[in-house]
Scaffold this motif. Structure first.
Motif, mmCIF file in Angstrom:
data_model
loop_
_atom_site.group_PDB
_atom_site.id
_atom_site.type_symbol
_atom_site.label_atom_id
_atom_site.label_comp_id
_atom_site.label_asym_id
_atom_site.label_seq_id
_atom_site.Cartn_x
_atom_site.Cartn_y
_atom_site.Cartn_z
ATOM 1 N N ALA A 1 0.844 -1.195 0.000
ATOM 2 C CA ALA A 1 0.000 0.000 0.000
ATOM 3 C C ALA A 1 0.875 1.238 0.000
ATOM 4 C CB ALA A 1 -0.919 0.006 1.222
ATOM 5 N N THR A 2 0.321 2.340 -0.489
ATOM 6 C CA THR A 2 1.081 3.594 -0.578
ATOM 7 C C THR A 2 0.588 4.666 0.389
ATOM 8 O OG1 THR A 2 -0.359 4.395 -2.351
ATOM 9 C CG2 THR A 2 1.613 3.170 -3.001
ATOM 10 N N THR A 3 -0.557 4.458 1.016
ATOM 11 C CA THR A 3 -1.101 5.409 1.992
ATOM 12 C C THR A 3 -1.714 4.640 3.153
ATOM 13 O OG1 THR A 3 -3.367 5.500 1.109
ATOM 14 C CG2 THR A 3 -1.720 6.964 0.081
ATOM 15 N N GLY A 4 -1.980 5.361 4.247
ATOM 16 C CA GLY A 4 -2.633 4.730 5.378
ATOM 17 C C GLY A 4 -4.022 4.226 5.042
ATOM 18 N N ILE A 5 -4.750 4.997 4.249
ATOM 19 C CA ILE A 5 -6.100 4.588 3.853
ATOM 20 C C ILE A 5 -6.055 3.292 3.059
ATOM 21 C CG2 ILE A 5 -8.080 5.210 2.409
ATOM 22 C CD1 ILE A 5 -7.557 8.128 3.155
ATOM 23 N N GLU A 6 -5.113 3.217 2.120
ATOM 24 C CA GLU A 6 -4.991 2.003 1.313
ATOM 25 C C GLU A 6 -4.565 0.821 2.175
ATOM 26 O OE1 GLU A 6 -2.666 0.366 -2.697
ATOM 27 O OE2 GLU A 6 -2.415 2.452 -2.038
ATOM 28 N N ALA A 7 -3.708 1.078 3.159
ATOM 29 C CA ALA A 7 -3.260 -0.003 4.042
ATOM 30 C C ALA A 7 -4.433 -0.613 4.799
ATOM 31 C CB ALA A 7 -2.218 0.532 5.021
ATOM 32 N N ILE A 8 -5.329 0.232 5.286
ATOM 33 C CA ILE A 8 -6.499 -0.269 6.014
ATOM 34 C C ILE A 8 -7.350 -1.153 5.103
ATOM 35 C CG2 ILE A 8 -8.655 0.412 7.136
ATOM 36 C CD1 ILE A 8 -7.155 2.945 8.105
ATOM 37 N N GLU A 9 -7.520 -0.739 3.861
ATOM 38 C CA GLU A 9 -8.299 -1.536 2.907
ATOM 39 C C GLU A 9 -7.636 -2.890 2.670
ATOM 40 O OE1 GLU A 9 -8.494 0.943 -0.504
ATOM 41 O OE2 GLU A 9 -10.009 2.294 0.318
ATOM 42 N N ARG A 10 -6.304 -2.871 2.475
ATOM 43 C CA ARG A 10 -5.591 -4.125 2.213
ATOM 44 C C ARG A 10 -5.650 -5.060 3.427
ATOM 45 N NH1 ARG A 10 -5.455 -1.451 -1.853
ATOM 46 N NH2 ARG A 10 -7.495 -2.452 -1.797
ATOM 47 N N VAL A 11 -5.589 -4.474 4.629
ATOM 48 C CA VAL A 11 -5.656 -5.296 5.843
ATOM 49 C C VAL A 11 -7.023 -5.952 5.957
ATOM 50 C CG1 VAL A 11 -5.726 -5.200 8.369
ATOM 51 C CG2 VAL A 11 -3.886 -4.049 7.119
ATOM 52 N N LYS A 12 -8.073 -5.212 5.680
ATOM 53 C CA LYS A 12 -9.419 -5.791 5.749
ATOM 54 C C LYS A 12 -9.602 -6.899 4.730
ATOM 55 C CE LYS A 12 -11.741 -1.668 7.589
ATOM 56 N NZ LYS A 12 -12.726 -0.593 7.311
ATOM 57 N N GLU A 13 -8.941 -6.776 3.580
ATOM 58 C CA GLU A 13 -9.055 -7.789 2.533
ATOM 59 C C GLU A 13 -8.235 -9.032 2.822
ATOM 60 O OE1 GLU A 13 -9.503 -4.485 -1.119
ATOM 61 O OE2 GLU A 13 -7.701 -5.723 -0.897
ATOM 62 N N THR A 14 -7.064 -8.856 3.445
ATOM 63 C CA THR A 14 -6.105 -9.959 3.548
ATOM 64 C C THR A 14 -5.879 -10.486 4.961
ATOM 65 O OG1 THR A 14 -4.237 -8.416 3.758
ATOM 66 C CG2 THR A 14 -4.875 -9.095 1.519
ATOM 67 N N THR A 15 -6.353 -9.750 6.003
ATOM 68 C CA THR A 15 -6.156 -10.125 7.417
ATOM 69 C C THR A 15 -4.722 -10.597 7.702
ATOM 70 O OG1 THR A 15 -6.971 -12.386 7.031
ATOM 71 C CG2 THR A 15 -8.584 -10.721 7.723
ATOM 72 N N PRO A 16 -3.747 -9.715 7.551
ATOM 73 C CA PRO A 16 -2.345 -10.098 7.788
ATOM 74 C C PRO A 16 -2.034 -10.211 9.280
ATOM 75 C CG PRO A 16 -2.467 -7.762 7.392
ATOM 76 C CD PRO A 16 -3.869 -8.293 7.173
ATOM 77 N N ASP A 17 -0.892 -10.814 9.575
ATOM 78 C CA ASP A 17 -0.411 -10.874 10.956
ATOM 79 C C ASP A 17 0.299 -9.583 11.340
ATOM 80 O OD1 ASP A 17 -1.065 -13.738 11.391
ATOM 81 O OD2 ASP A 17 0.438 -14.026 9.816
ATOM 82 N N ILE A 18 0.986 -8.970 10.360
ATOM 83 C CA ILE A 18 1.827 -7.800 10.618
ATOM 84 C C ILE A 18 1.627 -6.765 9.520
ATOM 85 C CG2 ILE A 18 4.224 -6.956 10.780
ATOM 86 C CD1 ILE A 18 4.999 -9.724 11.828
ATOM 87 N N VAL A 19 1.706 -5.483 9.909
ATOM 88 C CA VAL A 19 1.723 -4.392 8.934
ATOM 89 C C VAL A 19 2.987 -3.575 9.153
ATOM 90 C CG1 VAL A 19 0.597 -2.305 8.086
ATOM 91 C CG2 VAL A 19 -0.781 -4.258 8.805
ATOM 92 N N MET A 20 3.769 -3.397 8.089
ATOM 93 C CA MET A 20 4.944 -2.520 8.123
ATOM 94 C C MET A 20 4.478 -1.146 7.667
ATOM 95 S SD MET A 20 7.316 -4.823 8.888
ATOM 96 C CE MET A 20 8.814 -3.906 8.570
#
Length: 245
Positions: free
Chosen positions: A31-50
């Motif tokens: 992801a390139t922004t915080g907003i996009e990161a939240i979307e990707r997390v909701k889609e993929t349910t990762p263990d960690i976010v950098m």
């Protein structure tokens, strides 16, 4: 582990992703922004976010706060070029805070230690981002070669002046910070008491005042062997405080 990498710099994202994959983890999204990161997390349910801190649209601290409110929040590791946001520096077992360009060893260590970011850590990092914030700190931040650690005030035995720095003696060891005793005393005077021109102590950890010789005394702490000298000027008030505890 499943990881989402968020940074507005393409080269930084690719470098982090490469190291993560080399260590056997899976980069499930970038992801390139915080907003996009939240979307990707909701889609993929990762263990960690950098997370980078300085990004357009939504910064990393705001993003982390929103991620932490999810039903199953991921662990957070901040990766930033802005070391001056930290008052001092050292490793935390609860959050990764790496300075760019983070080397492979630091990143691998952070991945192994990553746990969910809690509200106290978010508040401390936000305060570092905004020095004008008035919220009372509950932690002292320090930086080591491994990143940023947040030390609870309740875990600190004493502060002592060490040339241009201040030494923090806490339950898990000793670190240096670049604040002054005068600043610390002004902020935490209700918790820490000055016993000497170069020392502030946490009264909760005072076991006794030991006589040395000819009217000289030193502080004996609970659970640690170190002693600190008490100046004649501060002895009467300290004795009264200890006797009233």
């Amino acid at each position: 582990m499943r990881v989402v990498v968020c940074d507005d710099e393409p080269l930084a994202r690719e470098r982090l992703s490469r190291i993560i994959r080399e260590e056997g983890h899976e980069v499930v999204a970038q992801a390139t922004t915080g907003i996009e990161a939240i979307e990707r997390v909701k889609e993929t349910t990762p263990d960690i976010v950098m997370l980078d801190i300085r990004m357009p649209e939504m910064d990393g601290v705001r993003c982390a706060k929103e991620l932490n409110e999810l039903p199953q929040p991921p662990a957070i590791i901040f990766v930033t070029a802005y070391d001056h946001y930290a008052i001092a520096a050292f490793k935390s077992n609860a959050i990764g805070y790496l300075l760019k360009p983070a080397n492979k060893e630091e990143l691998v260590d952070a991945l192994s230690r990553a746990t969910t970011l809690n509200s106290a850590q978010l508040n401390e990092i936000r305060r570092l981002e905004n020095p004008m914030a008035q919220a009372t700190r509950q932690h002292i931040a320090a930086r080591t070669h491994r990143g940023i650690e947040l030390i609870p005030l309740a875990d600190i035995y004493y502060f002592t002046a060490d040339q241009k720095y201040v030494q923090v003696r806490h339950k898990n060891g000793t670190v240096l910070i670049d604040e002054t005793l005068k600043e610390l005393e002004a902020e935490f005077g209700n918790i820490f008491f000055r016993v000497h021109r170069n020392a502030l102590i946490n009264l909760d950890y005072v076991e006794m005042l030991e006589a040395v010789d000819q009217g000289q005394y030193q502080v004996k702490f609970k659970n640690i062997d170190e002693r600190l000298a008490i100046s004649r000027r501060h002895l009467p008030v300290l004795r009264d405080k200890v006797q009233s505890m």
